[in-house]
Design a protein around this motif. Structure first.
Motif, mmCIF file in Angstrom:
data_model
loop_
_atom_site.group_PDB
_atom_site.id
_atom_site.type_symbol
_atom_site.label_atom_id
_atom_site.label_comp_id
_atom_site.label_asym_id
_atom_site.label_seq_id
_atom_site.Cartn_x
_atom_site.Cartn_y
_atom_site.Cartn_z
ATOM 1 N N LEU A 120 0.605 2.706 101.726
ATOM 2 C CA LEU A 120 1.350 3.800 102.342
ATOM 3 C C LEU A 120 1.331 3.749 103.867
ATOM 4 N N GLY A 121 0.643 2.764 104.431
ATOM 5 C CA GLY A 121 0.559 2.656 105.887
ATOM 6 C C GLY A 121 -0.286 3.742 106.521
ATOM 7 N N ILE A 122 -1.255 4.249 105.776
ATOM 8 C CA ILE A 122 -2.143 5.296 106.281
ATOM 9 C C ILE A 122 -3.380 4.628 106.889
ATOM 10 N N GLU A 123 -3.640 4.940 108.156
ATOM 11 C CA GLU A 123 -4.784 4.358 108.852
ATOM 12 C C GLU A 123 -6.086 4.953 108.339
ATOM 13 N N ILE A 124 -7.042 4.092 108.032
ATOM 14 C CA ILE A 124 -8.383 4.522 107.639
ATOM 15 C C ILE A 124 -9.234 4.562 108.896
ATOM 16 N N LYS A 125 -9.868 5.707 109.126
ATOM 17 C CA LYS A 125 -10.657 5.911 110.331
ATOM 18 C C LYS A 125 -12.054 5.284 110.183
ATOM 19 N N PHE A 126 -12.739 5.133 111.293
ATOM 20 C CA PHE A 126 -14.142 4.688 111.348
ATOM 21 C C PHE A 126 -14.351 3.310 110.725
ATOM 22 N N ASN A 127 -13.338 2.461 110.747
ATOM 23 C CA ASN A 127 -13.439 1.087 110.232
ATOM 24 C C ASN A 127 -13.814 1.003 108.757
ATOM 25 N N GLY A 128 -13.402 1.978 107.960
ATOM 26 C CA GLY A 128 -13.640 1.914 106.518
ATOM 27 C C GLY A 128 -14.606 2.962 106.017
ATOM 28 N N PRO A 129 -15.139 2.756 104.809
ATOM 29 C CA PRO A 129 -16.020 3.756 104.204
ATOM 30 C C PRO A 129 -17.254 4.056 105.058
ATOM 31 N N VAL A 130 -17.607 5.324 105.119
ATOM 32 C CA VAL A 130 -18.824 5.783 105.787
ATOM 33 C C VAL A 130 -19.877 6.003 104.703
ATOM 34 N N GLN A 131 -21.027 5.399 104.865
ATOM 35 C CA GLN A 131 -22.118 5.515 103.888
ATOM 36 C C GLN A 131 -22.960 6.747 104.206
ATOM 37 N N TRP A 132 -23.118 7.623 103.232
ATOM 38 C CA TRP A 132 -23.992 8.790 103.321
ATOM 39 C C TRP A 132 -25.179 8.538 102.394
ATOM 40 N N PRO A 133 -26.231 9.378 102.427
ATOM 41 C CA PRO A 133 -27.403 9.115 101.583
ATOM 42 C C PRO A 133 -27.088 8.930 100.096
ATOM 43 N N ASN A 134 -26.149 9.737 99.555
ATOM 44 C CA ASN A 134 -25.876 9.678 98.114
ATOM 45 C C ASN A 134 -24.412 9.425 97.772
ATOM 46 N N SER A 135 -23.612 9.063 98.757
ATOM 47 C CA SER A 135 -22.186 8.911 98.515
ATOM 48 C C SER A 135 -21.562 8.107 99.652
ATOM 49 N N ARG A 136 -20.275 7.831 99.496
ATOM 50 C CA ARG A 136 -19.478 7.233 100.563
ATOM 51 C C ARG A 136 -18.248 8.103 100.773
ATOM 52 N N SER A 137 -17.707 8.036 101.984
ATOM 53 C CA SER A 137 -16.499 8.786 102.314
ATOM 54 C C SER A 137 -15.550 7.895 103.091
ATOM 55 N N ILE A 138 -14.262 8.111 102.869
ATOM 56 C CA ILE A 138 -13.218 7.478 103.666
ATOM 57 C C ILE A 138 -12.447 8.616 104.328
ATOM 58 N N TYR A 139 -12.185 8.438 105.619
ATOM 59 C CA TYR A 139 -11.515 9.466 106.403
ATOM 60 C C TYR A 139 -10.140 8.980 106.837
ATOM 61 N N ILE A 140 -9.139 9.873 106.691
ATOM 62 C CA ILE A 140 -7.770 9.597 107.119
ATOM 63 C C ILE A 140 -7.223 10.860 107.772
ATOM 64 N N ASP A 141 -6.056 10.765 108.387
ATOM 65 C CA ASP A 141 -5.365 11.933 108.931
ATOM 66 C C ASP A 141 -4.050 12.128 108.205
ATOM 67 N N ASP A 142 -3.645 13.387 108.023
ATOM 68 C CA ASP A 142 -2.315 13.664 107.481
ATOM 69 C C ASP A 142 -1.320 13.641 108.641
ATOM 70 N N PRO A 143 -0.017 13.782 108.369
ATOM 71 C CA PRO A 143 0.982 13.687 109.441
ATOM 72 C C PRO A 143 0.838 14.763 110.525
ATOM 73 N N ASN A 144 0.089 15.823 110.249
ATOM 74 C CA ASN A 144 -0.089 16.912 111.203
ATOM 75 C C ASN A 144 -1.354 16.758 112.031
ATOM 76 N N GLY A 145 -2.124 15.706 111.766
ATOM 77 C CA GLY A 145 -3.366 15.483 112.492
ATOM 78 C C GLY A 145 -4.590 16.059 111.807
ATOM 79 N N TYR A 146 -4.413 16.693 110.644
ATOM 80 C CA TYR A 146 -5.564 17.229 109.914
ATOM 81 C C TYR A 146 -6.353 16.070 109.316
ATOM 82 N N GLU A 147 -7.660 16.079 109.536
ATOM 83 C CA GLU A 147 -8.508 15.030 108.966
ATOM 84 C C GLU A 147 -8.782 15.327 107.493
ATOM 85 N N ILE A 148 -8.735 14.279 106.683
ATOM 86 C CA ILE A 148 -8.981 14.374 105.249
ATOM 87 C C ILE A 148 -10.149 13.455 104.920
ATOM 88 N N GLU A 149 -11.163 14.010 104.271
ATOM 89 C CA GLU A 149 -12.295 13.207 103.802
ATOM 90 C C GLU A 149 -12.120 12.977 102.305
#
Length: 127
Positions: free
Chosen positions: A88-117
């Motif tokens: 979809l041509g959506i940029e993934i922030k922070f160079n890919g998945p972010v590792q948390w103690p018990n999970s991983r997250s991927i961060y993107i922005d919607d067309p309005n600039g709202y961050e989505i985890e």
């Protein structure tokens, strides 16, 4: 007595362009238009797991984080996020998945600039 919740019912967002925003959410998650609210230039979109109430706001500019940080969704097929975003041509922030103690997250922005985890484990494994 405490009130018992079963989940978050919906998130209400002001958007720059209602049609572009609806298309973004449909392409990413398959969110369908569930209700049109023409008198407020809005739509309620989503599925049985998540709802967004979107309202086009004249003069709105792309959101810059001040106060509100992001909205988060648990993604059952987490391993497919990067491929879908690339399609979809959506940029993934922070160079890919972010590792948390018990999970991983991927961060993107919607067309309005709202961050989505997009999270791998519900509640980050805290509940």
């Amino acid at each position: 007595m405490k009130l018992k919740i079963s989940g978050i019912d919906h998130v209400n967002l002001e958007v720059i362009d209602l049609e572009v925003t609806c298309k973004f959410w449909n392409n990413l998650f398959g969110f369908e238009i569930l209700e049109e609210i023409p008198e407020k230039n809005g739509k309620i979109i989503g599925n049985k797991n998540a709802l967004l109430a979107l309202y086009e706001t004249s003069g709105m500019r792309k959101y810059k984080q001040v106060g509100f940080s992001h909205i988060s969704f648990h993604i059952v097929n987490f391993e497919e996020i990067e491929q879908k975003c690339n399609e979809l041509g959506i940029e993934i922030k922070f160079n890919g998945p972010v590792q948390w103690p018990n999970s991983r997250s991927i961060y993107i922005d919607d067309p309005n600039g709202y961050e989505i985890e997009l999270v791998e484990v519900w509640g980050g494994g805290l509940v």
